[in-house]
Design a protein around this motif. Structure first.
Motif, PDB file in Angstrom:
ATOM      1  N   SER A   1     -50.468 -10.665 -93.609  1.00  0.00           N
ATOM      2  CA  SER A   1     -49.750 -10.175 -92.432  1.00  0.00           C
ATOM      3  C   SER A   1     -50.657  -9.462 -91.435  1.00  0.00           C
ATOM      4  O   SER A   1     -50.438  -9.544 -90.222  1.00  0.00           O
ATOM      5  CB  SER A   1     -48.610  -9.254 -92.866  1.00  0.00           C
ATOM      6  OG  SER A   1     -49.115  -8.148 -93.606  1.00  0.00           O
TER       7      SER A   1
ATOM      8  N   PRO B   1     -55.989  -9.237 -85.975  1.00  0.00           N
ATOM      9  CA  PRO B   1     -55.095 -10.403 -85.945  1.00  0.00           C
ATOM     10  C   PRO B   1     -55.759 -11.587 -85.245  1.00  0.00           C
ATOM     11  O   PRO B   1     -56.600 -11.418 -84.360  1.00  0.00           O
ATOM     12  CB  PRO B   1     -53.889  -9.898 -85.140  1.00  0.00           C
ATOM     13  CG  PRO B   1     -53.965  -8.412 -85.197  1.00  0.00           C
ATOM     14  CD  PRO B   1     -55.418  -8.072 -85.263  1.00  0.00           C
TER      15      PRO B   1
ATOM     16  N   THR C   1     -51.252 -19.551 -83.342  1.00  0.00           N
ATOM     17  CA  THR C   1     -49.834 -19.576 -83.702  1.00  0.00           C
ATOM     18  C   THR C   1     -49.265 -20.988 -83.800  1.00  0.00           C
ATOM     19  O   THR C   1     -48.634 -21.337 -84.816  1.00  0.00           O
ATOM     20  CB  THR C   1     -49.019 -18.726 -82.711  1.00  0.00           C
ATOM     21  OG1 THR C   1     -49.430 -17.356 -82.816  1.00  0.00           O
ATOM     22  CG2 THR C   1     -47.528 -18.809 -83.014  1.00  0.00           C
TER      23      THR C   1
ATOM     24  N   ARG D   1     -59.404  -6.141 -76.777  1.00  0.00           N
ATOM     25  CA  ARG D   1     -58.271  -5.334 -77.227  1.00  0.00           C
ATOM     26  C   ARG D   1     -58.781  -4.301 -78.220  1.00  0.00           C
ATOM     27  O   ARG D   1     -59.412  -4.657 -79.217  1.00  0.00           O
ATOM     28  CB  ARG D   1     -57.207  -6.225 -77.874  1.00  0.00           C
ATOM     29  CG  ARG D   1     -55.933  -5.466 -78.248  1.00  0.00           C
ATOM     30  CD  ARG D   1     -54.803  -6.396 -78.609  1.00  0.00           C
ATOM     31  NE  ARG D   1     -54.975  -7.023 -79.915  1.00  0.00           N
ATOM     32  CZ  ARG D   1     -55.310  -8.279 -80.102  1.00  0.00           C
ATOM     33  NH1 ARG D   1     -55.560  -9.064 -79.075  1.00  0.00           N
ATOM     34  NH2 ARG D   1     -55.421  -8.780 -81.309  1.00  0.00           N
TER      35      ARG D   1
ATOM     36  N   GLN E   1     -52.115 -12.134 -89.135  1.00  0.00           N
ATOM     37  CA  GLN E   1     -51.260 -13.052 -88.389  1.00  0.00           C
ATOM     38  C   GLN E   1     -51.297 -12.725 -86.900  1.00  0.00           C
ATOM     39  O   GLN E   1     -51.387 -11.552 -86.517  1.00  0.00           O
ATOM     40  CB  GLN E   1     -49.814 -12.955 -88.897  1.00  0.00           C
ATOM     41  CG  GLN E   1     -49.625 -13.497 -90.297  1.00  0.00           C
ATOM     42  CD  GLN E   1     -48.237 -13.219 -90.852  1.00  0.00           C
ATOM     43  OE1 GLN E   1     -47.455 -12.473 -90.252  1.00  0.00           O
ATOM     44  NE2 GLN E   1     -47.926 -13.807 -92.002  1.00  0.00           N
ATOM     45  N   PRO E   2     -51.255 -13.749 -86.044  1.00  0.00           N
ATOM     46  CA  PRO E   2     -51.243 -13.487 -84.595  1.00  0.00           C
ATOM     47  C   PRO E   2     -50.083 -12.580 -84.218  1.00  0.00           C
ATOM     48  O   PRO E   2     -48.992 -12.668 -84.805  1.00  0.00           O
ATOM     49  CB  PRO E   2     -51.086 -14.883 -83.988  1.00  0.00           C
ATOM     50  CG  PRO E   2     -51.581 -15.819 -85.049  1.00  0.00           C
ATOM     51  CD  PRO E   2     -51.212 -15.189 -86.357  1.00  0.00           C
ATOM     52  N   ARG E   3     -50.318 -11.697 -83.265  1.00  0.00           N
ATOM     53  CA  ARG E   3     -49.276 -10.786 -82.803  1.00  0.00           C
ATOM     54  C   ARG E   3     -48.363 -11.474 -81.796  1.00  0.00           C
ATOM     55  O   ARG E   3     -48.720 -12.449 -81.163  1.00  0.00           O
ATOM     56  CB  ARG E   3     -49.894  -9.538 -82.173  1.00  0.00           C
ATOM     57  CG  ARG E   3     -50.656  -8.685 -83.185  1.00  0.00           C
ATOM     58  CD  ARG E   3     -49.685  -8.096 -84.228  1.00  0.00           C
ATOM     59  NE  ARG E   3     -50.399  -7.319 -85.239  1.00  0.00           N
ATOM     60  CZ  ARG E   3     -50.614  -7.724 -86.482  1.00  0.00           C
ATOM     61  NH1 ARG E   3     -50.218  -8.923 -86.857  1.00  0.00           N
ATOM     62  NH2 ARG E   3     -51.233  -6.945 -87.342  1.00  0.00           N
ATOM     63  N   GLY E   4     -47.167 -10.932 -81.621  1.00  0.00           N
ATOM     64  CA  GLY E   4     -46.208 -11.496 -80.684  1.00  0.00           C
ATOM     65  C   GLY E   4     -45.160 -12.314 -81.402  1.00  0.00           C
ATOM     66  O   GLY E   4     -45.179 -12.469 -82.635  1.00  0.00           O
ATOM     67  N   GLU E   5     -44.238 -12.855 -80.666  1.00  0.00           N
ATOM     68  CA  GLU E   5     -43.142 -13.606 -81.255  1.00  0.00           C
ATOM     69  C   GLU E   5     -43.629 -14.945 -81.796  1.00  0.00           C
ATOM     70  O   GLU E   5     -44.462 -15.615 -81.184  1.00  0.00           O
ATOM     71  CB  GLU E   5     -42.048 -13.853 -80.227  1.00  0.00           C
ATOM     72  CG  GLU E   5     -41.334 -12.569 -79.768  1.00  0.00           C
ATOM     73  CD  GLU E   5     -40.173 -12.879 -78.849  1.00  0.00           C
ATOM     74  OE1 GLU E   5     -39.874 -14.074 -78.677  1.00  0.00           O
ATOM     75  OE2 GLU E   5     -39.579 -11.940 -78.327  1.00  0.00           O
ATOM     76  N   ARG E   6     -43.087 -15.322 -82.942  1.00  0.00           N
ATOM     77  CA  ARG E   6     -43.378 -16.646 -83.471  1.00  0.00           C
ATOM     78  C   ARG E   6     -42.648 -17.685 -82.627  1.00  0.00           C
ATOM     79  O   ARG E   6     -41.570 -17.450 -82.099  1.00  0.00           O
ATOM     80  CB  ARG E   6     -42.921 -16.748 -84.924  1.00  0.00           C
ATOM     81  CG  ARG E   6     -43.700 -15.832 -85.848  1.00  0.00           C
ATOM     82  CD  ARG E   6     -43.153 -15.824 -87.256  1.00  0.00           C
ATOM     83  NE  ARG E   6     -43.234 -17.128 -87.881  1.00  0.00           N
ATOM     84  CZ  ARG E   6     -42.963 -17.348 -89.165  1.00  0.00           C
ATOM     85  NH1 ARG E   6     -42.622 -16.331 -89.949  1.00  0.00           N
ATOM     86  NH2 ARG E   6     -43.056 -18.553 -89.675  1.00  0.00           N
TER      87      ARG E   6
END
Length: 256
Positions: A243, A223, A229, A8, A246-251
């Motif tokens: 922040s 990230p 997560t 990425r 932190q992993p990307r995408g929805e928690r």
């Protein structure tokens, strides 16, 4: 044509290509992993559309930030900066036990021979790493010999780039990284694999250095992989991670 692009892109300009490397991918061909056919170097070349030059390396099981130069001159400049310790790297690691709140690991390491058949005594090299403990958890389960089990989230900065420096330093501290087959302990690694999946819980999340062309300060963040997560949420560590890391995408919605 290579398989689906696993890298990425995090940053690109006329001098640099910065990507996120997933765990399990080698940076470049290695005599130790002769069977491997896919490498970050090849994917980065495809992503950039030109020849690229690796500036540093991440071990195969380590995920995170990886920098490629777009010319040999830029690669040489950054290589010299690393030798002069002018490049700062930050990693996150999940470790066994509860380390002190912060500290320095000053523990010289014997260099591994390039050829495993080489029986000559290898030189001992200086190696220093600074760390701080970001979060802790105590689980009411018996994984090894104690009735409860303690783990911690550690931010750690190596001042050199010795082979497996962080893994060996945290083992020396008595708090090996979870998922480390060589330095860690079987019961804890098996618990992590059963609960969160197989892999080394170590990631390069930040690099700081002077831009090789302009000299301007450059701070690059990566990230964590999505596999972090469930762990961060299950152990209540999400908000302990800056922040930008932190992993990307929805928690995840726990309990759903």
């Amino acid at each position: 044509m290579l398989n689906d692009q696993p890298l990425r892109c995090l940053y690109r300009d006329e001098a640099l290509l910065v990507v996120h490397k997933p765990a399990g991918l080698l940076v470049h061909p290695s005599a130790i992993d002769r069977h491997e056919t896919e490498f970050a170097l090849h994917y980065a070349r495809e992503l950039a559309g030109q020849k690229v030059f690796p500036v540093h390396r991440l071990d195969k099981p380590t995920s995170g930030l990886l920098v490629f130069a777009l010319s040999s001159q830029v690669a040489s400049t950054l290589g010299q900066a690393m030798m002069a310790r002018e490049v700062e790297k930050q990693y996150l690691a999940v470790v066994r036990g509860w380390p002190a709140a912060a500290g320095r690991i000053d523990h010289p390491l014997k260099r591994d021979p390039v050829n495993k058949q080489d029986r000559r005594e290898q030189p001992i090299q200086s190696a220093v790493s600074d760390y701080q403990c970001l979060a802790q958890v105590e689980l009411p389960i018996q994984v090894d010999r104690y009735p409860s089990t303690r783990y911690a989230l550690v931010q750690i900065q190596p001042h050199e780039g010795r082979k497996h420096q962080l893994r060996r330093h945290l083992k020396h501290l008595g708090h090996p990284i979870l998922g480390d087959v060589k330095q860690g302990k079987g019961p804890h690694n098996r618990y992590m694999e059963h609960t969160f999946g197989r892999g080394l819980w170590l990631a390069c999340v930040q690099m700081r250095f002077a831009h090789p062309l302009t000299g301007a300060p450059l701070c690059l963040d990566a990230p964590l992989e999505a596999r972090f997560t469930p762990l961060l949420q299950a152990w209540g560590w999400w908000d302990d991670v800056p922040s930008a890391w932190q992993p990307r995408g929805e928690r995840l919605l726990l309990g759903k």
